[in-house]
Structures are given as structure tokens and as C-alpha cells.
Design a protein around this motif. Structure first.
Motif, PDB file in Angstrom:
ATOM      1  N   ALA A  74       2.453  13.929  -3.638  1.00  0.00           N
ATOM      2  CA  ALA A  74       1.087  14.260  -4.030  1.00  0.00           C
ATOM      3  C   ALA A  74       0.464  13.127  -4.839  1.00  0.00           C
ATOM      4  CB  ALA A  74       1.080  15.555  -4.838  1.00  0.00           C
ATOM      5  N   LEU A  75       1.262  12.479  -5.681  1.00  0.00           N
ATOM      6  CA  LEU A  75       0.740  11.350  -6.457  1.00  0.00           C
ATOM      7  C   LEU A  75       0.274  10.237  -5.522  1.00  0.00           C
ATOM      8  CD1 LEU A  75       0.278  10.081  -9.246  1.00  0.00           C
ATOM      9  CD2 LEU A  75       2.620   9.188  -9.139  1.00  0.00           C
ATOM     10  N   LEU A  76       1.074   9.945  -4.493  1.00  0.00           N
ATOM     11  CA  LEU A  76       0.665   8.945  -3.509  1.00  0.00           C
ATOM     12  C   LEU A  76      -0.594   9.395  -2.777  1.00  0.00           C
ATOM     13  CD1 LEU A  76       1.108   6.419  -1.759  1.00  0.00           C
ATOM     14  CD2 LEU A  76       2.610   7.799  -0.316  1.00  0.00           C
ATOM     15  N   GLY A  77      -0.632  10.663  -2.365  1.00  0.00           N
ATOM     16  CA  GLY A  77      -1.792  11.158  -1.629  1.00  0.00           C
ATOM     17  C   GLY A  77      -3.077  11.066  -2.432  1.00  0.00           C
ATOM     18  N   PHE A  78      -3.039  11.474  -3.689  1.00  0.00           N
ATOM     19  CA  PHE A  78      -4.252  11.414  -4.506  1.00  0.00           C
ATOM     20  C   PHE A  78      -4.616   9.970  -4.846  1.00  0.00           C
ATOM     21  CE2 PHE A  78      -3.026  15.885  -5.604  1.00  0.00           C
ATOM     22  CZ  PHE A  78      -4.169  16.461  -5.064  1.00  0.00           C
ATOM     23  N   ALA A  79      -3.609   9.094  -4.978  1.00  0.00           N
ATOM     24  CA  ALA A  79      -3.917   7.676  -5.212  1.00  0.00           C
ATOM     25  C   ALA A  79      -4.647   7.079  -4.014  1.00  0.00           C
ATOM     26  CB  ALA A  79      -2.625   6.908  -5.491  1.00  0.00           C
ATOM     27  N   VAL A  80      -4.184   7.422  -2.808  1.00  0.00           N
ATOM     28  CA  VAL A  80      -4.862   6.945  -1.599  1.00  0.00           C
ATOM     29  C   VAL A  80      -6.267   7.526  -1.512  1.00  0.00           C
ATOM     30  CG1 VAL A  80      -4.832   7.056   0.922  1.00  0.00           C
ATOM     31  CG2 VAL A  80      -2.749   6.490  -0.319  1.00  0.00           C
ATOM     32  N   ALA A  81      -6.410   8.812  -1.816  1.00  0.00           N
ATOM     33  CA  ALA A  81      -7.732   9.444  -1.758  1.00  0.00           C
ATOM     34  C   ALA A  81      -8.694   8.784  -2.742  1.00  0.00           C
ATOM     35  CB  ALA A  81      -7.607  10.938  -2.058  1.00  0.00           C
ATOM     36  N   PHE A  82      -8.217   8.493  -3.956  1.00  0.00           N
ATOM     37  CA  PHE A  82      -9.098   7.941  -4.985  1.00  0.00           C
ATOM     38  C   PHE A  82      -9.337   6.447  -4.810  1.00  0.00           C
ATOM     39  CE2 PHE A  82      -8.650  11.920  -7.097  1.00  0.00           C
ATOM     40  CZ  PHE A  82      -9.760  12.015  -7.932  1.00  0.00           C
ATOM     41  N   SER A  83      -8.717   5.822  -3.820  1.00  0.00           N
ATOM     42  CA  SER A  83      -9.016   4.405  -3.579  1.00  0.00           C
ATOM     43  C   SER A  83     -10.459   4.218  -3.125  1.00  0.00           C
ATOM     44  CB  SER A  83      -8.063   3.825  -2.532  1.00  0.00           C
ATOM     45  OG  SER A  83      -8.264   4.446  -1.276  1.00  0.00           O
ATOM     46  N   ALA A  84     -11.133   5.296  -2.717  1.00  0.00           N
ATOM     47  CA  ALA A  84     -12.549   5.207  -2.349  1.00  0.00           C
ATOM     48  C   ALA A  84     -13.460   5.187  -3.563  1.00  0.00           C
ATOM     49  CB  ALA A  84     -12.922   6.390  -1.455  1.00  0.00           C
ATOM     50  N   ALA A 124       1.970 -10.313  -6.105  1.00  0.00           N
ATOM     51  CA  ALA A 124       0.949  -9.637  -6.909  1.00  0.00           C
ATOM     52  C   ALA A 124      -0.287  -9.343  -6.070  1.00  0.00           C
ATOM     53  CB  ALA A 124       0.584 -10.498  -8.119  1.00  0.00           C
ATOM     54  N   ALA A 125      -0.700 -10.314  -5.247  1.00  0.00           N
ATOM     55  CA  ALA A 125      -1.869 -10.098  -4.386  1.00  0.00           C
ATOM     56  C   ALA A 125      -1.595  -8.996  -3.375  1.00  0.00           C
ATOM     57  CB  ALA A 125      -2.248 -11.399  -3.673  1.00  0.00           C
ATOM     58  N   HIS A 126      -0.374  -8.953  -2.845  1.00  0.00           N
ATOM     59  CA  HIS A 126      -0.060  -7.926  -1.861  1.00  0.00           C
ATOM     60  C   HIS A 126      -0.053  -6.534  -2.486  1.00  0.00           C
ATOM     61  CE1 HIS A 126       0.559 -10.801   1.203  1.00  0.00           C
ATOM     62  NE2 HIS A 126       1.658 -11.307   0.712  1.00  0.00           N
ATOM     63  N   LEU A 127       0.435  -6.425  -3.714  1.00  0.00           N
ATOM     64  CA  LEU A 127       0.412  -5.131  -4.387  1.00  0.00           C
ATOM     65  C   LEU A 127      -1.016  -4.667  -4.618  1.00  0.00           C
ATOM     66  CD1 LEU A 127       3.328  -5.595  -6.936  1.00  0.00           C
ATOM     67  CD2 LEU A 127       3.298  -4.146  -4.909  1.00  0.00           C
ATOM     68  N   LYS A 128      -1.905  -5.614  -4.883  1.00  0.00           N
ATOM     69  CA  LYS A 128      -3.312  -5.240  -5.019  1.00  0.00           C
ATOM     70  C   LYS A 128      -3.884  -4.819  -3.669  1.00  0.00           C
ATOM     71  CE  LYS A 128      -4.363  -8.926  -7.700  1.00  0.00           C
ATOM     72  NZ  LYS A 128      -5.219  -9.879  -8.430  1.00  0.00           N
ATOM     73  N   ALA A 129      -3.384  -5.420  -2.598  1.00  0.00           N
ATOM     74  CA  ALA A 129      -3.851  -5.014  -1.269  1.00  0.00           C
ATOM     75  C   ALA A 129      -3.436  -3.571  -0.982  1.00  0.00           C
ATOM     76  CB  ALA A 129      -3.277  -5.945  -0.205  1.00  0.00           C
ATOM     77  N   ILE A 130      -2.180  -3.229  -1.307  1.00  0.00           N
ATOM     78  CA  ILE A 130      -1.739  -1.852  -1.121  1.00  0.00           C
ATOM     79  C   ILE A 130      -2.582  -0.910  -1.967  1.00  0.00           C
ATOM     80  CG2 ILE A 130       0.145  -0.243  -1.554  1.00  0.00           C
ATOM     81  CD1 ILE A 130       2.087  -2.313  -0.749  1.00  0.00           C
ATOM     82  N   SER A 131      -2.857  -1.333  -3.195  1.00  0.00           N
ATOM     83  CA  SER A 131      -3.597  -0.443  -4.084  1.00  0.00           C
ATOM     84  C   SER A 131      -4.993  -0.165  -3.567  1.00  0.00           C
ATOM     85  CB  SER A 131      -3.685  -1.065  -5.482  1.00  0.00           C
ATOM     86  OG  SER A 131      -4.668  -2.092  -5.526  1.00  0.00           O
ATOM     87  N   ALA A 132      -5.567  -1.100  -2.811  1.00  0.00           N
ATOM     88  CA  ALA A 132      -6.926  -0.925  -2.305  1.00  0.00           C
ATOM     89  C   ALA A 132      -6.976  -0.205  -0.970  1.00  0.00           C
ATOM     90  CB  ALA A 132      -7.610  -2.290  -2.172  1.00  0.00           C
ATOM     91  N   PHE A 133      -5.801   0.153  -0.416  1.00  0.00           N
ATOM     92  CA  PHE A 133      -5.777   0.879   0.856  1.00  0.00           C
ATOM     93  C   PHE A 133      -6.499   2.209   0.690  1.00  0.00           C
ATOM     94  CE2 PHE A 133      -3.738   4.293   3.257  1.00  0.00           C
ATOM     95  CZ  PHE A 133      -3.928   3.848   4.541  1.00  0.00           C
TER      96      PHE A 133
END
Length: 668
Positions: free
Chosen positions: A470-480, A267-276
Motif C-alpha cells: 500500500a505504501l508503494l501504491g500510494f507513493a505511485v498515486a501521489f507522484s502526480a 542517485a539520478a535513477h532513484l529520482k527517476a523511479i520516484s517520479a514514475f
């Protein structure tokens, strides 16, 4: 004017690229590491000393590691960095730049290999443009000015990949050797093997791919075993002096980061990916974070849909796999992703050739006027949708409660992971824009034949792979976005994160509506636009700092400390190894004991009770921690002098004290 011969164009492009590459690096070879805007928890205040000190110790005192003195505590898992530092000192002496020269040579060799690899598959001007653009990204320049282990990993992987793409057993053996060498820089080598293996499968060496794979695996295993034995042979004199076997010497003197969390709390690692890529990584990577995740994923999915399971498909999947595997460790640094960044020129070349496998695609249909108008309408509509989404977000209560979704940087001890998954927070925005870009891709592509999907001339490009990518790309972009919402709690102003978010999202949309499957030379203006927008917005402070004259506060401070303390003194502190690399003083980092200086002090005193011991303490929470720990262990401190050095957090000047540790009965 007559056209220049191909060899002249190739040589001219290479000379121009080499001049640009050297101009951005060599004048700063002896300068302090680090660009304040790109600063990441003191990498440039600690890590060169962590990974190179064994080379200095071997050069001055004859041993890489020792169980009874200051140790090269990373030698067991990063022997190659210490060996390169030793070679630098052996040929150029003890100076503020000697240990960086071997790394610089390897980095330049890797970029040269990438240049000629791309030029062979496209054109010399294409190779120059791609290599010049990517090698000038601020994060790449900043870390290639120092002796960074992740930069060395990137260079070795690039060399291994280019060699693996060639024909002949000699190149295959050299590729396996470079790939195996990565294992002696960083354990993450195994995550990068699929990229090298993709190169093995792209060009036949024998009559069957399985034979190529088996031969490469054999060469790799042999090279790894040779490296394993070589490290132990080098340590035989050190083990004999310590009176222990080599394996025990390595065990006692090798310490991994105590702040890295265990592997299995998923679970912690998935949160780490999400915050990339997180703060400050999202500002340092900018749109390149999307380029190393969403774009290769699209290309891999597109080829998989057409059942093209070959080395190129593996390369496309291997790149985002490495990026997110690195993000899993919860201590994300920007320089962890340098291997993926350095291979971007190769990635863009493969994008252009991925439709037919043609190594030099030049027959794509030109853009029609109708397509241009539709693309322009799509971009204007995207800007309207983007602004509308951000306006809707600003009016929600979530805009003022970003803390639960936000984790600043590095480790889980001092900066806990977010309570909630960041992508759940940004999912509506990423989902809406991914749907919009998918529709735009299909609409614009309907009026042209696409080289990405040439199976039928009248068939529009397949939109299936676009949506997940595109979903992955926008998710990464919006992590900011959470970092932008926190304002004063983040390292940079909110405007920096918003600019990063906008440029990254725009790059993602532009790629899928205009550039997916385009000729590589037609994609260069896109790269120039995206990187230019980053340089003018999110990267502007970094660009100005990179072009400023280098500072030399470390060398001046080291020289002054060398005059203040006796030659036989031991200097302890988290930044001691790095700060005093250029002077013949023994140092001991507090890293293996998580900031506790007492073990190193006690070991030195046990060996020689009369040996002078000093401590370097920044005036922050670490200062208080040092004082408390030393007081609890009955060690008394006397301040010798204060120095102004870059702070760990943001690179701004802060006071660092040099203190003498008094022994029992010793008067101040």
C-alpha cells in the motif's frame, strides 16, 4: 432457459471480444498515429519511421541498411520491426497502412492467447470481461493502432508466457522462440524474461522444475543464436555492396538514443523511479500504474510469507520489477509499461488463485452484511482522510514550490531530473494512507475467512504484506501531485492530475480493503469501477479523441511533398522518415546526430553533388537550431512550402516548413 455448452460460451465470448478489439483499432489503421491527450514527445511523429524504415528501403531499393546513404539506424538492435514492415510492403505494397498490418496480426494473436488462457483457468465470461476491460484502456488502444515496438514486445511476451504455461516440448520451444524474438525488437527483453520464466515453472513439463528451466534456457539460447545468424545473413548483400564485413556494417549504421543517460549515476535513477509515472504518463496510465506495481507486490509478498516460492510468486514479483527497471532509464514513456498492462488479465486470474493454487477458485465465502458495513465505513473514512490530507497540503509553502520535485518528460538533456526525490515530498501522505488501509484491511478481514490466507479458518488475513504494498501504491498515486501543483507548466490542467491522483489512491485503498484475495469474478466490478472512474475523469478527453474519426494529415502531406520534390531527392529531418513512409522518397532522420542535419546532407552531397536535398523543420526551437547549424556550415535554405502537422509536445497543429538546401553556387 437451458445453459449454453461451455464450448459455445467460450466461442461466443471470443467473438464478442474480437469484435470489440477490432472495432477500436481497424478503422484507424491508416490514420495518423497519436491521441493528443496521450501525446508523448512526438512518439507518433517519429518512431514508426525510426523502427520501420529499413523495411521500406529493402522493398524499394533492395537494401535494409547502407553506409553511403540513408540508413535504418535502429536495425542493429530492432531488426524484427524492420522485417515485419518489409513483409507488410511485400504483400500489400507501399501504402499508409501496409506496415501496420503485421503488427496488428501479432497483437491480435497475443490477445487471443491471453483470452483462452484466462478462460481455461476461470470462465469464458470472466475472460471476456478482463480482456475487454484491459484492452480498452486508452493507452493500450492508442499504441496498438500503430506499429509500436513496445506493443510488439508486449505481444511477444504475452504469447511466450501463455505458451510457457502449457505442457509439452513443442509449446516450450515456441515460448522460447517468442521470448528470444523480443531481443530483436528491444534490448529490454532481458527485463521481461522472468515473466516468461514464471510461466515455465507454473506448469510441469518433466519430472523436475530444474529440468524444465534448463530445457527452456537451451531452447531460448538456440532461438537467439538462430536470430543472430539470420540477421547477418539478411545483411550479406548490403555488406557486400558497402564493401565492409556484416559486423562493421551493423556497427556503422546502428545508433542508440544519445539522450539516454549512462547506467551508473544511481542517485539520478532513484529520482527517476520516484517520479514514475510522471507527466503525461500519470494521466495516461491513471490507476493502472498502481495495478502494475502495488497489487502484484502484495500478492508476491503474501505468497512469500507462506513460503510458496513457485512460478506464480515469481510472476507477481517480476511484473513490478520490470516496471521499475524500465523507470530507471530516466526517459519514461507510457508505452514502456504496455507489457505489464497487457498481462493484467492473467494477473487478476492469478490473484484469485493465489491462496491455494486452485486454477478455478469458486468456493470463497460470500460477503457478509457486517463485512459490507465495515467496508463502507472504511471507504467513507478514507475519503475524509484523503480530503483532509490534501487540504493540509494546500496550506503549506511546499504547495507553491513543486518545481524542485518535478520533471516533465523524457530526457535529461532538455528536461533535467528533479533536484529532490518526489517520494520525499509526498511521503507523509503516502505513509498516512498506507497505515489507514492496513488497519482497514485487518479490521474488515477479521470478520471473514480470506481465500488469500486460508491456513486457518478463523485466522484473519495477514496484514504484513499490505503495508509495504500500500505504501508503494500510494507513493505511485501521489507522484502526480507535483504536476498538479505546477498548473500552467504541466501539459494538462491541474484538475486532470488531481483526478488521476484521487482515482489511483482510491483504487489502492479499495483493493486492500475489499478485493485482495477475492474471487476473480468478484474483482471485475472493482476493475470496472476503477477504469470507469478514470474514463470519466482523467481519461475523458482521451476517450473522446479515441472514438473520433481518424485524421490523415500525414498521408496528405506526404503525397503533396512527393509532388513538390524530385523523385531522386533526399528529405532530411527528425520526422522525415515517419512522415514520408507511404511515398517512394528517400529520407534521413536527424536522430543519430541529435538534431544535426549536416551529416546526412554532407553524406548525400559527397555521393552525388547534384542530388536535391530538402529539410523538414517544425516552427519551434528545432527550427532555430536547424537554421543556426546549417548557417554555420554554409548551407543556405529556401522555403518551398509550409504544412500544418501535429506538434511534438501536445499534438496540436503547428507549421512545418519544407526547405530546399542550396548547394555551392546554386541560385535560389
Amino acid at each position: 432457459m437451458p445453459k449454453l455448452p461451455a464450448t459455445v460460451r467460450l466461442a461466443l465470448g471470443y467473438v464478442l471480444f474480437a469484435a470489440l478489439w477490432a472495432a477500436l483499432r481497424l478503422p484507424w489503421l491508416s490514420s495518423d498515429g497519436g491521441v493528443p491527450f496521450l501525446w508523448e514527445y512526438g512518439f507518433n511523429a517519429t518512431d514508426e519511421g525510426y523502427y520501420l524504415y529499413g523495411g521500406k528501403a529493402k522493398y524499394l531499393w533492395g537494401s535494409f541498411v547502407s553506409t553511403i546513404g540513408p540508413e535504418a539506424f535502429t536495425f542493429g538492435h530492432s531488426a524484427l520491426t524492420h522485417l515485419l514492415a518489409y513483409l507488410g510492403h511485400l504483400f500489400f505494397g507501399l501504402s499508409a497502412w501496409a506496415w501496420r498490418l503485421p503488427f496488428t496480426a501479432v497483437n491480435f494473436a497475443a490477445w487471443s492467447a491471453v483470452y483462452f488462457h484466462v478462460a481455461h483457468r476461470a470462465r469464458a465470461r470472466t475472460a471476456f470481461a478482463l480482456c475487454a476491460l484491459v484492452s480498452s484502456v486508452p493507452a493500450v488502444v492508442a499504441y496498438e493502432r500503430v506499429a509500436a515496438n513496445d506493443v510488439l514486445v508486449a505481444s511477444l511476451v504475452a504469447l511466450a508466457y501463455v505458451l510457457a504455461c502449457g505442457r509439452g516440448m513443442a509449446r516450450l520451444a515456441a515460448a522460447a522462440t517468442c521470448a528470444a524474438a523480443v531481443a530483436y525488437v528491444k534490448p529490454s527483453a532481458w527485463l521481461l524474461l522472468p515473466i516468461v520464466f514464471a510461466g515455465v515453472l507454473q506448469t510441469p513439463k518433466t519430472d523436475a522444475k530444474w529440468k524444465d528451466a534448463a530445457i527452456f534456457a537451451g531452447f531460448f539460447a538456440a532461438a537467439w543464436v538462430v536470430g543472430f545468424l539470420a540477421v547477418r545473413v539478411l545483411l550479406l548483400p548490403d555488406a557486400a555492396a558497402a564493401g565492409v564485413p556484416v559486423a562493421e556494417l551493423i556497427r556503422q549504421t546502428t545508433t542508440f538514443n544519445p539522450m539516454i543517460p549512462p547506467l551508473f549515476p544511481l542517485a539520478a535513477h532513484l529520482k527517476a523511479i520516484s517520479a514514475f509515472p510522471r507527466d503525461p504518463g500519470c494521466a495516461a496510465l491513471g490507476a493502472t500504474a498502481v495495478m502494475v506495481t502495488a497489487f502484484p507486490l502484495w500478492a508476491g509478498l503474501a505468497r512469500a510469507m507462506r513460503r510458496r516460492f513457485d512460478g506464480t510468486t515469481l510472476f507477481f514479483f517480476a511484473t513490478p520489477f520490470y516496471v521499475f527497471a524500465a523507470a530507471l532509464v530516466n526517459n519514461v514513456y507510457t508505452h514502456y509499461f504496455l507489457p505489464a498492462l497487457m498481462l493484467q488479465p492473467v494477473t487478476w486470474t492469478l490473484f484469485a488463485a493465489s491462496g491455494t493454487g486452485d486454477p478455478a477458485p469458486e468456493a470463497a465465502e460470500p460477503t457478509t452484511r457486517r463485512q459490507t458495513v465495515l467496508a463502507l465505513v472504511a471507504e467513507i473514512a478514507f475519503a475524509v482522510v484523503f480530503v483532509a490530507l490534501l487540504a493540509a497540503f494546500g496550506s503549506t509553502p511546499q504547495a507553491h514550490e513543486a518545481g524542485p520535485y518535478y520533471s516533465r518528460i523524457y530526457n535529461t538533456l532538455f528536461h533535467p531530473m528533479p533536484k529532490h526525490n518526489v517520494w520525499c515530498f509526498t511521503a507523509p501522505y503516502a505513509l498516512a494512507l498506507a497505515l489507514f488501509s492496513t488497519v482497514a484491511f485487518a479490521t474488515v478481514g477479521r470478520v471473514r475467512r480470506s481465500r488469500a490466507f486460508p491456513a486457518a479458518a478463523s485466522r484473519p488475513p495477514a496484514a504484513g504484506p499490505v503495508f509495504p504494498a500500500a505504501l508503494l501504491g500510494f507513493a505511485v498515486a501521489f507522484s502526480a501531485l507535483p504536476a498538479a501543483c505546477l498548473r500552467d507548466a504541466s501539459i494538462h490542467p491541474s484538475a486532470v492530475y488531481m483526478a488521476t491522483l484521487f482515482v489511483s489512491a482510491l483504487a489502492c485503498h479499495l483493493f486492500f480493503t475489499c478485493c485482495a484475495g477475492a474471487r476473480v469474478r468478484n474483482a471485475i466490478p472493482f476493475l470496472l469501477l476503477v477504469l470507469g472512474l478514470n474514463a470519466a475523469t482523467a481519461w475523458a478527453p482521451a476517450v473522446s479523441q479515441l472514438l473520433a474519426p481518424g485524421t490523415h494529415s500525414k498521408a496528405r502531406t506526404a503525397a503533396e511533398i512527393a509532388r513538390l520534390v524530385p523523385a531522386n531527392a533526399l528529405v532530411v529531418g527528425e520526422r522525415a522518415n515517419d512522415l514520408l513512409m507511404s511515398v517512394p522518397l528517400q529520407t534521413a532522420s536527424t536522430f543519430p546526430s541529435a538534431g544535426d542535419p549536416v551529416p546526412a546532407i554532407d553524406a548525400a552531397r559527397a555521393k552525388n553533388p547534384r542530388r536535391p536535398v530538402y529539410v523538414l523543420m517544425p516552427l519551434d526551437a528545432q527550427n532555430l537550431n536547424y537554421r543556426k547549424i546549417l548557417a554555420q556550415n554554409r548551407h543556405r535554405l529556401v522555403k518551398v512550402k509550409s504544412f500544418r502537422l501535429p506538434a511534438f509536445r501536445d499534438g496540436k497543429p503547428e507549421d512545418v516548413w519544407l526547405c530546399r538546401v542550396l548547394g555551392d553556387g546554386e541560385a535560389p
